[in-house]
Scaffold this active site. Structure first.
Site, short mmCIF file in Angstrom:
data_model
loop_
_atom_site.label_atom_id
_atom_site.label_comp_id
_atom_site.label_asym_id
_atom_site.label_seq_id
_atom_site.Cartn_x
_atom_site.Cartn_y
_atom_site.Cartn_z
N TYR A 38 15.71 6.85 -1.30
CA TYR A 38 16.41 5.63 -0.89
C TYR A 38 17.85 5.96 -0.53
CZ TYR A 38 18.63 1.05 -1.15
OH TYR A 38 19.37 -0.08 -0.85
N GLU A 42 20.80 0.41 5.55
CA GLU A 42 19.84 0.69 4.49
C GLU A 42 18.60 1.39 5.05
OE1 GLU A 42 17.85 -1.68 0.75
OE2 GLU A 42 17.81 -2.65 2.71
#
Length: 422
Positions: A144, A232
């Site tokens: 992530y 993101e």
């Protein structure tokens, strides 16, 4: 996803206002395929892909882009997260599918033109006008990565986790020790040491360390050069050929930078936005739709927030935030009323004006003209005070409109809540 993460594990270092669907930050949100194209232009590794809007375009893409691929990833494109676990109102489960090449046309056809409901869209869902066809990569590790803005350090902050491809909120709650945060000095910019800390947080297993550091620096450069408020990637992944690849893309941009990011802001998809907010933006009004029953029209953001608070204090719920500003024209007031009355949930309207730069007579004239153009079916409570207040009250009185007048804000809120209940 990053907002849930920040709310749960980074409250000490980050201040984020509002929820994902009701936040009041000014930002442009673009589709995944657009984000992937932008990252590719900045030298960031992304899967090969193409966006299509019809079955004929699907056929052409399979022939031109994926002629020798046995499997293809089919991703519905809406401006909301949770697509993979979403459900189409037609009954199709999931907005992201990995399918055999000969099934792509069928699955894409079932997505296009259909409404996808996810945990972030609300029950109304969003229509899928585009499908993103992407090459299926062999991923050996999923991580992530995100960049957002940190009020404490007054600059960007990079968030990394060695586990990705799943709900980062849940992971952060169960294993907060896996989350690595690296604030970046906005004046110095990202250094090799900063980028190395991020790579260490990602803990890649097969990709080249120096190449990974370069990818992190390129992502940061994109964030700054394009005036992002959020970048993101979930997952950022390692492939079987030892590359670090952005397998997903979510980017938001600061609306205040629209004047210098014209190419990016040309990507805005108004069909995915609240139509009331689109209409408000065209009229240069500050509007955010909420879920209540009392429509609010106020001048000044602070007074608007106070009005919403007092409505809640009296047992009501505001249907919106609407600040007409200090120099609104009659035309803008008319547009504001059109937006308020377009909301079926609105049972009463509260107009709260404290005239300084904004003159009460202009508001009053706008209310009268709006009544002529809009079929007002709900009670209207008006509280005027300040510049030209007597003139404004006279305009309203002579109009013959049935209005509920109030002497102060508390009185106005109480009357609006009572009117909405009848």
């Amino acid at each position: 996803m990053v907002r849930g993460l920040l709310g749960k594990i980074a409250a000490r270092s980050l201040s984020v206002a509002g929820k994902w669907q009701q936040q009041q930050l000014r930002r442009l949100n673009i589709h995944e395929y657009q984000g992937a194209e932008l990252m590719s232009k900045h030298g960031i590794n992304v899967p090969r892909g193409v966006a299509v809007g019809s079955v004929d375009e699907v056929k052409k893409a399979l022939s031109d882009v994926f002629p020798n691929h046995s499997e293809v990833v089919v991703k519905s494109q809406i401006l909301a997260g949770g697509r993979g676990l979403g459900t189409f109102k037609s009954g199709l489960q999931g907005g992201v599918h990995i399918v055999k090449a000969d099934q792509v046309e069928e699955i894409a056809g079932k997505m296009l033109g259909q409404i996808l409901v996810t945990k972030q869209t609300g029950s109304q869902g969003k229509i899928v006008d585009k499908v993103y066809l992407a090459e299926k990569l062999t991923l050996v590790n999923e991580m992530y990565f995100a960049i957002t803005l940190d009020r404490i350090s007054a600059g960007p902050i990079i968030i990394a986790c060695k586990k990705g491809g799943t709900s980062i909120e849940d992971l952060a709650e169960k294993h907060p020790e896996l989350i690595v945060k690296v604030p970046i000095d906005v004046f110095t910019g990202i250094t090799d040491e900063d980028a190395a800390k991020v790579v260490d947080g990602l803990s890649p297993t097969v990709s080249d360390r120096n190449a990974s550091i370069k990818q992190v620096k390129k992502l940061y450069e994109l964030f700054c050069k394009c005036d992002c408020t959020l970048l993101e990637i979930n997952p950022i992944a390692e492939t079987s050929d030892n590359q670090l690849v952005a397998a997903d893309a979510k980017l938001n941009f600061d609306d205040n930078a629209a004047f210098r990011q014209k190419d990016i802001f040309a990507l805005r998809d108004p069909t995915q936005e609240d139509p009331r907010e689109v209409a408000a933006a065209k009229a240069d009004l500050n509007y955010i739709g909420l879920d209540g029953e009392i429509g609010c029209m106020v001048n000044g953001a602070g007074l608007a927030m106070a009005t919403m608070d007092i409505i809640k204090l009296h047992g009501g719920t505001p249907a919106n935030f609407l600040d007409v500003g200090g120099n609104a024209s009659e035309g803008q007031v008319v547009e504001a009323f059109k937006i308020l009355t377009s909301d079926d949930k609105v049972k009463a309207i509260l107009v709260n004006i404290f005239g300084g730069i904004m003159k009460c007579d202009v508001i009053a004239s706008g209310i009268v003209n709006a009544a002529k153009q809009v079929n007002l079916k709900v009670p209207v409570v008006v509280r005027l005070e300040g510049t030209n207040v007597d003139h404004g009250k006279r305009i309203l009185k002579e109009s013959g409109m049935t209005l509920i007048t109030a002497e102060d804000l508390d009185d106005a809120a109480e009357k609006a809540v009572k009117a909405s209940a009848n």
